[in-house]
Design a protein around this motif. Structure first.
Motif, mmCIF file in Angstrom:
data_model
loop_
_atom_site.group_PDB
_atom_site.id
_atom_site.type_symbol
_atom_site.label_atom_id
_atom_site.label_comp_id
_atom_site.label_asym_id
_atom_site.label_seq_id
_atom_site.Cartn_x
_atom_site.Cartn_y
_atom_site.Cartn_z
ATOM 1 N N LEU A 127 0.651 -1.103 -0.260
ATOM 2 C CA LEU A 127 0.253 -0.076 -0.098
ATOM 3 C C LEU A 127 0.931 1.403 -0.522
ATOM 4 N N GLY A 128 0.752 2.322 -1.284
ATOM 5 C CA GLY A 128 0.936 3.787 -0.910
ATOM 6 C C GLY A 128 0.785 4.128 -0.372
ATOM 7 N N ILE A 129 1.143 5.686 0.497
ATOM 8 C CA ILE A 129 0.833 6.210 1.989
ATOM 9 C C ILE A 129 -0.967 6.753 1.264
ATOM 10 N N PHE A 130 -1.415 6.372 -0.219
ATOM 11 C CA PHE A 130 -1.923 7.686 -0.609
ATOM 12 C C PHE A 130 -3.467 7.052 -0.824
ATOM 13 N N ASP A 131 -2.894 5.063 -1.078
ATOM 14 C CA ASP A 131 -3.274 4.154 -0.884
ATOM 15 C C ASP A 131 -4.911 3.296 -0.031
#
Length: 781
Positions: free
Chosen positions: A278-282
């Motif tokens: 997971l990315g920081i904005f996902d």
């Protein structure tokens, strides 16, 4: 006109002549130096019985050397003859027009045919050049006049796809850019997304089932449209891209989601791949919703959270369940729920409804207040518990649902039962005794249908089923005879109850014939009372003739509950459907109405109901929740008068406890679930009136998924798509779907090859009768 028809006509037209100044041509020569047309010649021979091929001797295939072809034209071959009134067509693979013109240099094998260029005609372009496939498709003079790409990739794909191109309608080809993607898509069947999903599902078996040309075309389509090479990257790379649902793969995922059960191996392929981080904005749902591993983790986490509720106070547990429902509700819309991989996400929706209902107790006010509260809302908690249990299969999931049910539902159940028992103690039970029972007033032509164990919530479900079939229903609330067991309750709802009583020395709650004292046990004497009273007795498969009045018994709810325990929840709907079918059959033979009565409800608690002890030396007979007390015995139990003889008293277990042993399913006691029942009177169909007020107002196609909006009386209707509106067997959907509360429904077409075909969207009532229909084109347009 199909391309095949245009090609045949073009060849035939080359032999047109002016009979005033010309003789008929001896043949039509079709030179093809590069053998571009060779692959489709067998296909064209099916259209052209006069088409012959230069080659090795094989008369059964209309193929032979030049000398044989000359003999056929001359009518001198015993093994083959041309159809009458046709001009022979000679296809010459590997031969150009120039090869025939240079007679001196002409190969010996062709010399027998050389002079035919003068007695016959050559099918060629207006500039006398041989027809290539490209020239024929592009040319405005004698060809088709299509927009065809001329790069080498397009030419190669065009030749591979020619046999399928011949089946295309020319009008549909006009205005299209025929490039390599078009030809490759055509070669693979015209549905690259379907083919991609089938490849992901079948793996190597997909390639094996395709010819070399089709596989090559499939690879080229994937490279062009998906930026993906199945040949070099492999099926697991494709599964990973599908799960990520990004770029062109989003459309592939949408298609998969429409009918995931068609591709049973895809979840396993995805499980072999590593999910992304997971990315920081996902958000997890957007990034990982296509990964079954993530859904598995969510189910595991939900299981742990539900198990942790077991020891919480009911009000705290309810708050937590509502929070968990909000957290997991998005997973109910994912493909994993449809595939049965999210049972707890589905169950918690129902458990949240249990929380909503049980936050309001049924432990205050009068008996009438309890009746109103339960009839309006309380039964929904019982129903939601059944719905939650119906979602699960695995023991671990049962463990979690059981923990929550006992935390949020059992205390509510216990409190309402104890309060009702307190109200009735020392007062009059609303179900009364036989001396105060209301008379049984039967309508003329009425059939009484007795259903053992039709609990209030089950009766509500049955009511909904019958209403969806177009029947008119009226209802009445009844309190069962005490104790709430079949022996007592069945006779109490019979039309001959005034001819029945109870003996002073009865300890099994079986009443008897008032006049003779003969026990009703076994059913013979009850049937005799009914017959003597002018009632017909209908056996299980006998619907009678609609004349007079009748009594019949049907339904296996109680026996299934005792046998299956909590698993009754998974079988209740089919049992109710059988009862509805019986009602339908009874009304169809002419009964003016069917009155549905029952003897008792029941308690169902996964993990078993609590057990309470009663001394064995105080009882003559002990059932699940009731016990016959020995004459003169003194106990601390509350005693209640028997419906059939108030001089005979019995004990009922406090709350929702059991005497004999702890059970999941039981009855016989005093609780709203066991004692408050619903009597239904069903009369003739209202199907025609429902038709008049139902209209399909909106149709939206998204691929092979069709969504409709309906106005009017749509409750209980079903949506189907058929090739012929009046023929159920012509249904083309994966499954018929019910309309939702907002009047919308959505179905998926089973066969992708039907896209573009006309069809009929139909609405049906539960009896299968047509209520509304509208024409459509599959896929839209």
């Amino acid at each position: 006109m199909r391309l095949t028809e245009h090609l045949v006509k073009s060849i035939h037209d080359s032999a047109i002549f002016n009979s005033e100044v010309q003789v008929a041509p001896a043949c039509i020569l079709w030179p093809d130096k590069d053998k571009q047309w060779e692959a489709v010649i067998p296909r064209l021979q099916n259209e052209l019985s006069e088409l012959m091929v230069l080659g090795d001797y094989a008369p059964e295939n209309r193929t032979g050397p030049a000398v044989w072809l000359r003999c056929v034209i001359a009518g001198k071959t015993p093994d083959f003859s041309l159809p009458n009134d046709t001009t022979p067509i000679l296809y010459l693979p590997g031969v150009s027009r120039q090869d025939l013109r240079a007679i001196e240099a002409c190969p010996d094998m062709l010399k027998p045919l050389a002079e035919l260029q003068y007695r016959g005609v050559i099918w060629s372009q207006s500039n006398s050049k041989d027809w290539t496939i490209m020239a024929y498709l592009k040319s405005e003079q004698g060809g088709v006049g299509l927009d065809v790409a001329q790069d080498n990739d397009a030419k190669g794909s065009m030749q591979l796809a020619l046999y399928r191109l011949l089946d295309e309608e020319i009008e549909l080809l006009k205005g299209k850019r025929l490039d390599k993607d078009y030809f490759n898509t055509l070669l693979t069947g015209g549905d690259p997304v379907r083919d991609l999903l089938q490849w992901l599902d079948l793996g190597d078996a997909f390639q094996t089932s395709r010819g070399a040309n089709e596989w090559k075309a499939f690879v080229e389509v994937c490279k062009s449209q998906m930026a993906f090479n199945p040949q070099s990257e492999g099926v697991l790379a494709g599964a990973s891209k599908l799960a990520n649902r990004e770029g062109p793969w989003h459309a592939v995922w949408e298609r998969y989601s429409e009918a995931p059960k068609r591709y049973p191996n895809i979840p396993g392929r995805i499980r072999q791949c590593k999910p992304p981080d997971l990315g920081i904005f996902d958000t997890a749902e957007d990034k990982l919703g296509g990964w079954p591993q993530w859904n598995d983790e969510q189910e595991k986490d939900l299981h742990g959270q539900l198990m942790a509720l077991a020891n919480l106070p009911a009000h705290d547990a309810r708050k937590k369940v509502v929070e968990l429902d909000k957290q997991h509700r998005i997973r109910r819309n994912l493909v994993w729920a449809e595939l049965g991989h999210s049972p707890l996400a589905l169950a918690i929706k129902q458990l949240s409804l249990v929380c909503e209902v049980t936050k309001t107790g049924l432990a205050a006010g009068s008996v009438q207040d309890l009746q109103a509260g339960y009839a309006n809302q309380g039964w929904r908690a019982d129903n939601a518990v059944l719905e939650a249990l119906a979602c699960i299969e695995k023991p671990a999931d049962l463990e979690a649902v059981t923990a929550v049910t006992r935390a949020i539902y059992l205390p509510w159940l216990e409190d309402s039962a104890r309060y009702l028992q307190k109200l009735v103690d020392g007062a009059t039970y609303p179900g009364g005794i036989i001396s105060t029972a209301k008379p049984f007033n039967a309508r003329k032509g009425e059939c009484v249908l007795f259903v053992d164990g039709l609990r209030f919530d089950a009766a509500r479900r049955l009511q909904e089923v019958l209403e969806t079939r177009g029947f008119k229903l009226s209802e009445a609330f009844n309190w069962t005879a005490l104790p709430s067991v079949t022996a007592t309750g069945k006779a109490a709802v019979s039309p001959v109850r005034t001819k029945i009583s109870g003996a002073d020395d009865c300890d099994d709650f079986e009443p008897c014939v008032a006049e003779t004292g003969q026990s009703l046990k076994g059913g013979y004497h009850l049937d005799k009372l009914l017959k003597d009273g002018g009632w017909k007795i209908l056996q299980r498969n006998d619907n009678g003739d609609g004349q007079g009045n009748a009594w019949c018994e049907f339904g296996d709810i109680d026996s299934e509950g005792h046998a299956r325990g909590w698993k009754l929840a998974k079988h209740i709907d089919p049992l109710l459907a059988e009862i509805a079918d019986r009602v339908d059959a009874l009304l169809n033979v002419g009964w003016t109405s069917v009155r549905i009565v029952t003897d008792h409800g029941w308690l169902l608690m996964p993990g078993k109901l609590p057990k309470v002890e009663i001394a064995g030396d105080l009882t003559d007979n002990k059932w699940g929740r009731c016990a016959s007390i020995k004459p003169g015995a003194s106990s601390g139990e509350r005693l209640y008068p028997w419906f059939w003889n108030p001089n005979q008293q019995f004990a009922l277990a406090d709350g929702v406890s059991c005497y004999r042993r702890s059970e999941e399913y039981t009855h016989g006691g005093l609780s709203l679930q066991e004692c408050l029942t619903l009597e239904l009177v069903v009369t003739k169909s209202l199907a025609e009136s429902s038709k008049a007020f139902t209209e399909i107002t909106d149709i939206v196609w998204k691929g092979l998924r069709c969504t409709v909006a309906v106005d009017g009386q749509f409750a209980g209707l079903l949506m189907d798509v058929r090739e012929h509106a009046g023929e159920p067997s012509s249904s083309i959907v994966v499954s018929v779907k019910p309309l939702k509360e907002n009047g919308a429904a959505s179905v998926v077409i089973e066969n992708e090859e039907l896209q573009g075909n006309p069809a009929h969207i139909v609405l049906l009532n539960a009896a299968g009768e047509l209520v509304a229909e509208v024409n459509t084109v599959i896929g839209g347009g």
